[in-house]
Design a protein around this motif. Structure first.
Motif, mmCIF file in Angstrom:
data_model
loop_
_atom_site.group_PDB
_atom_site.id
_atom_site.type_symbol
_atom_site.label_atom_id
_atom_site.label_comp_id
_atom_site.label_asym_id
_atom_site.label_seq_id
_atom_site.Cartn_x
_atom_site.Cartn_y
_atom_site.Cartn_z
ATOM 1 N N UNK A 144 -28.179 -8.606 0.971
ATOM 2 C CA UNK A 144 -26.779 -8.197 0.903
ATOM 3 C C UNK A 144 -26.501 -7.082 1.907
ATOM 4 N N UNK A 145 -27.415 -6.123 1.989
ATOM 5 C CA UNK A 145 -27.228 -4.997 2.909
ATOM 6 C C UNK A 145 -27.214 -5.453 4.366
ATOM 7 N N UNK A 146 -27.972 -6.528 4.660
ATOM 8 C CA UNK A 146 -28.045 -7.035 6.032
ATOM 9 C C UNK A 146 -26.874 -7.933 6.383
ATOM 10 N N UNK A 147 -26.040 -8.277 5.391
ATOM 11 C CA UNK A 147 -24.877 -9.113 5.662
ATOM 12 C C UNK A 147 -25.225 -10.584 5.787
ATOM 13 N N UNK A 148 -24.368 -11.380 6.426
ATOM 14 C CA UNK A 148 -24.598 -12.829 6.544
ATOM 15 C C UNK A 148 -25.959 -13.190 7.132
ATOM 16 N N UNK A 149 -26.417 -12.430 8.130
ATOM 17 C CA UNK A 149 -27.730 -12.709 8.702
ATOM 18 C C UNK A 149 -28.838 -12.505 7.674
ATOM 19 N N UNK A 150 -28.603 -11.578 6.754
ATOM 20 C CA UNK A 150 -29.589 -11.327 5.716
ATOM 21 C C UNK A 150 -29.792 -12.541 4.821
ATOM 22 N N UNK A 151 -28.673 -13.210 4.460
ATOM 23 C CA UNK A 151 -28.789 -14.396 3.619
ATOM 24 C C UNK A 151 -29.404 -15.568 4.378
ATOM 25 N N UNK A 152 -29.104 -15.678 5.650
ATOM 26 C CA UNK A 152 -29.733 -16.721 6.462
ATOM 27 C C UNK A 152 -31.243 -16.496 6.526
ATOM 28 N N UNK A 153 -31.634 -15.231 6.709
ATOM 29 C CA UNK A 153 -33.057 -14.897 6.737
ATOM 30 C C UNK A 153 -33.703 -15.143 5.379
ATOM 31 N N UNK A 154 -32.975 -14.835 4.301
ATOM 32 C CA UNK A 154 -33.487 -15.043 2.942
ATOM 33 C C UNK A 154 -33.819 -16.523 2.731
ATOM 34 N N UNK A 155 -32.879 -17.399 3.063
ATOM 35 C CA UNK A 155 -33.118 -18.831 2.906
ATOM 36 C C UNK A 155 -34.224 -19.335 3.813
ATOM 37 N N UNK A 156 -34.304 -18.771 5.026
ATOM 38 C CA UNK A 156 -35.321 -19.195 5.972
ATOM 39 C C UNK A 156 -36.724 -18.818 5.500
ATOM 40 N N UNK A 157 -36.871 -17.627 4.962
ATOM 41 C CA UNK A 157 -38.182 -17.174 4.474
ATOM 42 C C UNK A 157 -38.675 -18.064 3.326
ATOM 43 N N UNK A 158 -37.784 -18.381 2.389
ATOM 44 C CA UNK A 158 -38.210 -19.228 1.269
ATOM 45 C C UNK A 158 -38.512 -20.648 1.755
ATOM 46 N N UNK A 159 -37.710 -21.136 2.711
ATOM 47 C CA UNK A 159 -37.980 -22.462 3.282
ATOM 48 C C UNK A 159 -39.351 -22.486 3.951
ATOM 49 N N UNK A 160 -39.687 -21.417 4.658
ATOM 50 C CA UNK A 160 -40.994 -21.340 5.310
ATOM 51 C C UNK A 160 -42.120 -21.321 4.281
ATOM 52 N N UNK A 161 -41.884 -20.647 3.148
ATOM 53 C CA UNK A 161 -42.891 -20.629 2.081
ATOM 54 C C UNK A 161 -43.103 -22.035 1.505
ATOM 55 N N UNK A 162 -42.022 -22.806 1.421
ATOM 56 C CA UNK A 162 -42.143 -24.198 0.964
ATOM 57 C C UNK A 162 -43.043 -24.995 1.904
ATOM 58 N N UNK A 163 -42.827 -24.835 3.197
ATOM 59 C CA UNK A 163 -43.629 -25.558 4.182
ATOM 60 C C UNK A 163 -45.084 -25.096 4.148
ATOM 61 N N UNK A 164 -45.297 -23.811 3.944
ATOM 62 C CA UNK A 164 -46.667 -23.299 3.848
ATOM 63 C C UNK A 164 -47.363 -23.874 2.614
ATOM 64 N N UNK A 165 -46.636 -23.960 1.522
ATOM 65 C CA UNK A 165 -47.217 -24.517 0.304
ATOM 66 C C UNK A 165 -47.515 -26.008 0.476
ATOM 67 N N UNK A 166 -46.634 -26.710 1.170
ATOM 68 C CA UNK A 166 -46.851 -28.136 1.440
ATOM 69 C C UNK A 166 -48.133 -28.338 2.240
ATOM 70 N N UNK A 167 -48.392 -27.465 3.172
ATOM 71 C CA UNK A 167 -49.614 -27.560 3.972
ATOM 72 C C UNK A 167 -50.836 -27.160 3.151
#
Length: 407
Positions: free
Chosen positions: A358-381
């Protein structure tokens, strides 16, 4: 055990809607003190998950679960007896410990009794729990209209009695015994037998680490959505409770149907790919809700709520299957207890993560979703298929909870 989930979560719904008001208006605590109580309960809950799982491998599961319910009841009733901050800290810690231990034990019971149908069982259990939570919240809302300290105390007693009832129902359930056999999965340990201590199983610990990141979505509806909507968007404030209701309705209506997409280990692993896209799209939608104008902001915020709810349900399905499939059968309690650290830890980290977004604004939420998406891919591997099993179990000796090999 489904009745336990309904009664337990109804009590939780009563207390969740009451706790802050109770500590503010009845015990007279400051905002900082109330926050400290919540933090202490969360830290104690981190310990409750592995301890509860370990005890379940040593003692009858229903007895351990009933003891945790009694501990929660005693902690709730103890709150009525004091307004001093130090005793309230101790009672909050005991309540947090019992809550997380009971959560792990309930999952373990379902794993043992449902066998190969464990994902569907957990989906039904979660649906029932959400119904109970909603009933508790509605009951609390109706009672709190009176706004008296007596009402707050009555709701706290109701919360305690729900745990007593849950303990009684638990003791009436048939005991869920641990499987007698170990199924080799993927040859991750010598001679096809995996380590019995989760703390020495690096693959499982890495899986728990990635799942901790995936569980951050829990903080969206508890903290992030309302703060972002009110402070950073033009959406009307009245939309927030409607989105909370939408989240609950979607879980109740869709969790069981979606469970079939992750009913096996290989299916759960495949589900991580669309899950990563769902998290990413939801983060982008949350960022887009910062657009000017009430209508476009409301549309984007609704899309984000739908996306994060869908991600929440898909992740629950994946997590139910993989957390069990990666655990050796003779140590399911210990392993699931360590996996419980993922959800317990995010309760402390999650609010910090979403407030940082929230403090980082719109880019913060984009980064939030990207980090969790990356964790999904790491778990898949991480959870890659291993070689086929050397031999199938005899028809006369079915293996409860057998899953596709992973390694």
């Amino acid at each position: 055990m489904l009745a336990v989930a309904l009664v337990d979560r109804t009590g939780n719904g009563l207390w969740a809607a009451t706790s802050v008001l109770y500590f503010t208006f009845v015990t007279g605590l400051s905002v900082a003190q109330v926050g400290t109580l919540a933090a202490v309960a969360g830290v104690a809950g981190i310990a409750g998950a592995p301890v509860g799982g370990r005890l379940a491998d040593r003692f009858p599961l229903t007895r351990v679960l009933a003891a945790c319910q009694v501990l929660r009841a005693a902690s709730a009733l103890g709150l009525l007896l004091t307004t001093d901050f130090t005793p309230l800290l101790v009672l909050s810690a005991l309540a947090g410990f019992g809550d997380r231990a009971a959560s792990v034990l309930t999952k373990l019971y379902g794993t043992r009794v449902a066998g190969a149908e464990r994902v569907r069982y957990q989906a039904v259990n979660r649906t029932v729990a959400n119904v109970g939570w909603a009933l508790g919240g509605l009951g609390a809302a109706a009672a709190l209209a009176a706004g008296t300290t007596t009402v707050y105390r009555v709701l706290l007693v109701g919360d305690a009695l729900s745990f007593v009832a849950a303990a009684a129902i638990t003791l009436s359930c048939a005991e869920a015994t641990a499987p007698a056999r170990v199924v080799a999965t993927g040859g991750r340990a010598a001679a096809g037998v995996r380590a019995t201590s989760p703390w020495r199983d690096r693959t499982y610990l890495a899986y728990v680490a990635t799942d901790t990141v995936l569980f951050l979505d829990d903080a969206i509806f508890k903290v992030g959505l309302s703060l972002w909507a009110v402070h950073a968007t033009d959406a009307p404030h009245g939309l927030v409770p409607l989105l909370m209701v939408l989240n609950n309705v979607m879980v109740v209506g869709l969790q069981v149907p979606l469970a079939r997409f992750g009913a096996t280990t290989s299916a759960a692993r495949r589900l991580l790919l669309p899950l990563s896209l769902t998290f990413l799209a939801s983060g982008v939608a949350m960022a887009a809700s910062a657009v000017h104008g009430a209508v476009p902001a409301s549309i984007a915020l609704t899309a984000a709520a739908v996306g994060f709810t869908l991600a929440e349900m898909l992740h629950a399905t994946v997590s139910w299957e993989l957390s069990v499939a990666l655990a050796p059968e003779e140590s399911q309690g210990s392993y699931l207890g360590v996996h419980g650290l993922a959800q317990a830890s995010q309760r402390a980290v999650g609010p910090l993560a979403v407030t940082a977004a929230i403090a980082a604004g719109p880019l913060g939420w984009t980064a939030f979703g990207t980090v969790i998406a990356a964790a999904c891919l790491a778990q898949h591997r991480l959870v890659r298929p291993g070689p086929p099993e050397p031999s199938a179990p005899s028809p006369a000796e079915p293996v409860a909870g057998h899953a596709d090999p992973v390694g």
